[in-house]
Enzyme design. Structure first.
Site, PDB file in Angstrom:
ATOM      1  CB  SER A  27      -1.580   1.213   9.275  1.00  0.00           C
ATOM      2  OG  SER A  27      -1.446   1.810  10.322  1.00  0.00           O
ATOM      3  NE  ARG A  28      -5.831  -4.260  11.364  1.00  0.00           N
ATOM      4  CZ  ARG A  28      -6.331  -4.337   9.932  1.00  0.00           C
ATOM      5  NH1 ARG A  28      -6.350  -3.230   9.120  1.00  0.00           N
ATOM      6  NH2 ARG A  28      -6.553  -5.408   9.352  1.00  0.00           N
ATOM      7  CB  ILE A  41      -0.907   0.162   1.111  1.00  0.00           C
ATOM      8  CG1 ILE A  41      -2.034  -1.179   1.198  1.00  0.00           C
ATOM      9  CG2 ILE A  41      -1.880   1.145   1.237  1.00  0.00           C
ATOM     10  CD1 ILE A  41      -2.739  -1.582   2.342  1.00  0.00           C
ATOM     11  CG  HIS A  92     -11.311  -0.435   9.422  1.00  0.00           C
ATOM     12  ND1 HIS A  92     -10.637  -1.067  10.660  1.00  0.00           N
ATOM     13  CD2 HIS A  92     -10.640  -0.964   8.498  1.00  0.00           C
ATOM     14  CE1 HIS A  92      -9.740  -1.896  10.178  1.00  0.00           C
ATOM     15  NE2 HIS A  92      -9.560  -1.752   9.055  1.00  0.00           N
ATOM     16  CD  GLU A 135     -10.954   0.180  13.722  1.00  0.00           C
ATOM     17  OE1 GLU A 135     -11.579  -0.654  13.180  1.00  0.00           O
ATOM     18  OE2 GLU A 135      -9.970   0.788  13.305  1.00  0.00           O
TER      19      GLU A 135
HETATM   20  P1  NAD Z   1       3.049  -5.024   3.448  1.00  0.00           P
HETATM   21  O1  NAD Z   1       3.175  -5.986   4.438  1.00  0.00           O
HETATM   22  O2  NAD Z   1       2.974  -4.974   2.066  1.00  0.00           O
HETATM   23  O3  NAD Z   1       3.689  -3.630   3.896  1.00  0.00           O
HETATM   24  C1  NAD Z   1       4.083  -3.341   5.169  1.00  0.00           C
HETATM   25  C2  NAD Z   1       5.290  -2.716   5.382  1.00  0.00           C
HETATM   26  O4  NAD Z   1       5.527  -2.174   6.757  1.00  0.00           O
HETATM   27  C3  NAD Z   1       6.420  -3.490   4.866  1.00  0.00           C
HETATM   28  O5  NAD Z   1       7.130  -2.850   3.985  1.00  0.00           O
HETATM   29  C4  NAD Z   1       7.229  -3.668   6.487  1.00  0.00           C
HETATM   30  O6  NAD Z   1       8.597  -4.030   5.952  1.00  0.00           O
HETATM   31  C5  NAD Z   1       7.055  -2.435   6.969  1.00  0.00           C
HETATM   32  N1  NAD Z   1       6.986  -2.669   8.436  1.00  0.00           N
HETATM   33  C6  NAD Z   1       6.724  -3.618   9.169  1.00  0.00           C
HETATM   34  N2  NAD Z   1       7.011  -3.422  10.461  1.00  0.00           N
HETATM   35  C7  NAD Z   1       7.770  -2.257  10.303  1.00  0.00           C
HETATM   36  C8  NAD Z   1       8.053  -1.385  11.596  1.00  0.00           C
HETATM   37  N3  NAD Z   1       8.219  -1.594  12.759  1.00  0.00           N
HETATM   38  N4  NAD Z   1       8.632  -0.182  11.071  1.00  0.00           N
HETATM   39  C9  NAD Z   1       8.778   0.179   9.845  1.00  0.00           C
HETATM   40  N5  NAD Z   1       8.152  -0.313   8.807  1.00  0.00           N
HETATM   41  C10 NAD Z   1       7.657  -1.527   9.181  1.00  0.00           C
HETATM   42  O7  NAD Z   1       1.270  -4.552   3.872  1.00  0.00           O
HETATM   43  P2  NAD Z   1       0.215  -3.846   2.950  1.00  0.00           P
HETATM   44  O8  NAD Z   1      -0.405  -4.757   2.359  1.00  0.00           O
HETATM   45  O9  NAD Z   1       1.059  -2.608   2.478  1.00  0.00           O
HETATM   46  O10 NAD Z   1      -0.685  -3.405   4.171  1.00  0.00           O
HETATM   47  C11 NAD Z   1      -0.232  -2.698   5.237  1.00  0.00           C
HETATM   48  C12 NAD Z   1      -1.306  -2.592   6.536  1.00  0.00           C
HETATM   49  O11 NAD Z   1      -2.531  -1.983   5.916  1.00  0.00           O
HETATM   50  C13 NAD Z   1      -1.995  -4.122   6.864  1.00  0.00           C
HETATM   51  O12 NAD Z   1      -1.109  -4.717   7.561  1.00  0.00           O
HETATM   52  C14 NAD Z   1      -3.272  -3.719   7.438  1.00  0.00           C
HETATM   53  O13 NAD Z   1      -3.249  -3.540   8.948  1.00  0.00           O
HETATM   54  C15 NAD Z   1      -3.268  -2.155   6.990  1.00  0.00           C
HETATM   55  N6  NAD Z   1      -4.599  -2.057   6.185  1.00  0.00           N
HETATM   56  C16 NAD Z   1      -5.752  -1.388   6.508  1.00  0.00           C
HETATM   57  C17 NAD Z   1      -6.989  -1.305   5.593  1.00  0.00           C
HETATM   58  C18 NAD Z   1      -8.105  -0.375   5.864  1.00  0.00           C
HETATM   59  O14 NAD Z   1      -9.218  -0.977   5.703  1.00  0.00           O
HETATM   60  N7  NAD Z   1      -7.790   0.868   6.542  1.00  0.00           N
HETATM   61  C19 NAD Z   1      -7.025  -1.659   4.373  1.00  0.00           C
HETATM   62  C20 NAD Z   1      -5.856  -2.801   3.882  1.00  0.00           C
HETATM   63  C21 NAD Z   1      -4.703  -3.048   4.601  1.00  0.00           C
END
Ligand code: NAD
Length: 335
Positions: A237-238, A158, A286, A267
């Site tokens: 994100s969360r 994302i 969300h 939530e």
């Molecule tokens: P992804 O795994 O492709 O990307 C996550 C990135 O975060 C990775 O590059 C990872 O290296 C990095 N990361 C992990 N821990 C870290 C830290 N401590 N410090 C810095 N960087 C760190 O995941 P994604 O598909 O891009 O999704 C990201 C998050 O978005 C999901 O885990 C989910 O919780 C959230 N999300 C929310 C919604 C929503 O409805 N709002 C929808 C989709 C995803």
């Protein structure tokens, strides 16, 4: 005999049709998530659980389900599942990476534009009959998005999709991630920065890390105080990645200019949350992945993952890949 899958709540039809071809489906066709005791009752004889991010699939649930082989979640985030315990038990986890990336990035950008240009405030002003002057040189001034500096925290799927959108707005893009993505730096024309520097430099900050023990309250009072007083924080994100109490203080006291939030520590957001009364916040419930197409794709992808596992195949949306090794090592003991 067909394997049994428990579907915790109402899901798009496309997934249900698919699951029914291969499984006996115990379907709880209700929109709200089930209570813990319902989950515990329903998982006793199942081979698979099809859940969403609102159901906590912890040790207690897995222990109540001796035959459980796979948990499929209609989300990319897996913070509601005890991944370590599932893996140790040889239980596969499948999720929905990739299929919601662009839709969630769209929302992050929408929140950025809406917060910067005060779109929700303006809408409210008109509806409340408070638009008195047709135009005024100083009315509802906001911040430009184009040409500004965007800091992305978590350059995964994302994060990258948001960076690509930002390039279309001629923004300078910085990122922070635990893993440096050098190949993407040239390809996207983005720059790596340590978190503290990114916080100080950016006009907009958009968070895209998963919720883990390391990212819980990653953005807290100390980090918020590093941001510019004109900066805007976007979180899709969360919720618990941001310390919400500290954020409220930051927004009230003007340490930062605004926020666009799709996710919250609790939530649904309690109606008495102080965020509700702050004019400089845009709130969405969300809905990061909530488009018709994407929700269908997510539902289908989770179902496909479950079916593949039940047929002895390895799906590409397997989250806990270590489980394959664990099962091989302990094949005698595993169910
Ligand atoms: P992804 O795994 O492709 O990307 C996550 C990135 O975060 C990775 O590059 C990872 O290296 C990095 N990361 C992990 N821990 C870290 C830290 N401590 N410090 C810095 N960087 C760190 O995941 P994604 O598909 O891009 O999704 C990201 C998050 O978005 C999901 O885990 C989910 O919780 C959230 N999300 C929310 C919604 C929503 O409805 N709002 C929808 C989709 C995803």
């Amino acid at each position: 005999m067909k394997p049994i899958v428990y579907v915790t709540r109402t899901i798009p039809e496309v997934a249900l049709v698919l699951l029914k071809q291969y499984c006996e489906v115990v379907y709880r066709d209700e929109v709200p998530p089930p209570k813990k005791e319902d989950i515990l009752k329903n998982v006793v004889n199942v081979d698979a659980i099809y859940c969403t991010l609102n159901e906590k699939i912890d040790k207690e649930v897995m222990d109540a389900s001796p035959r459980l082989k796979v948990i499929g979640t209609m989300s990319v985030g897996v913070d509601h599942i005890d991944v370590e315990y599932a893996t140790s038990r040889g239980i596969y986890i499948v999720h929905t990476p990739g299929v919601l990336t662009e839709t969630t990035a769209d929302l992050a950008f929408a929140l950025m534009l809406a917060s910067a240009r005060r779109i929700v405030e303006c809408d409210r002003m008109i509806r409340e009959g408070k638009w008195k002057l047709a135009w005024a040189p100083t009315m509802m001034l906001g911040y430009d998005v184009h040409g500004k500096k965007l800091g992305i925290i978590g350059l995964g799927r994302i994060g990258v999709a948001v960076a690509k959108r930002a390039k279309g707005f001629n923004m300078k893009v910085y990122y922070y991630d635990v893993t440096r993505r050098r190949e993407l730096e040239n390809e996207l024309g983005i720059e790596y920065m340590e978190l503290s520097q990114l916080l100080k430099e950016s006009d907009f900050i958009s968070i895209h890390v998963p919720l883990t023990s390391e990212t819980r309250h990653l953005i807290s009072e100390k980090e918020l105080r590093m941001m510019k007083s004109t900066a805007i924080l976007i979180n899709t994100s969360r919720g618990p990645v941001v310390d919400e109490k500290a954020l409220v203080k930051a927004l009230k006291e003007g340490w930062i200019a605004g926020a666009g939030l799709d996710v919250f520590e609790y939530e649904p957001l309690p109606p008495d949350s102080p965020l509700v009364n702050l004019p400089n916040v845009v709130l969405t419930p969300h809905i990061g992945s909530a488009s018709y197409d994407t929700r269908n794709r997510m539902a289908q992808y989770a179902a496909e993952g479950i079916i593949k596992i039940l047929r002895g195949e390895e799906p590409d949306n397997l989250y806990n890949r270590d489980v394959v090794k664990i099962r091989a090592l302990h094949s005698v003991k595993m169910i």
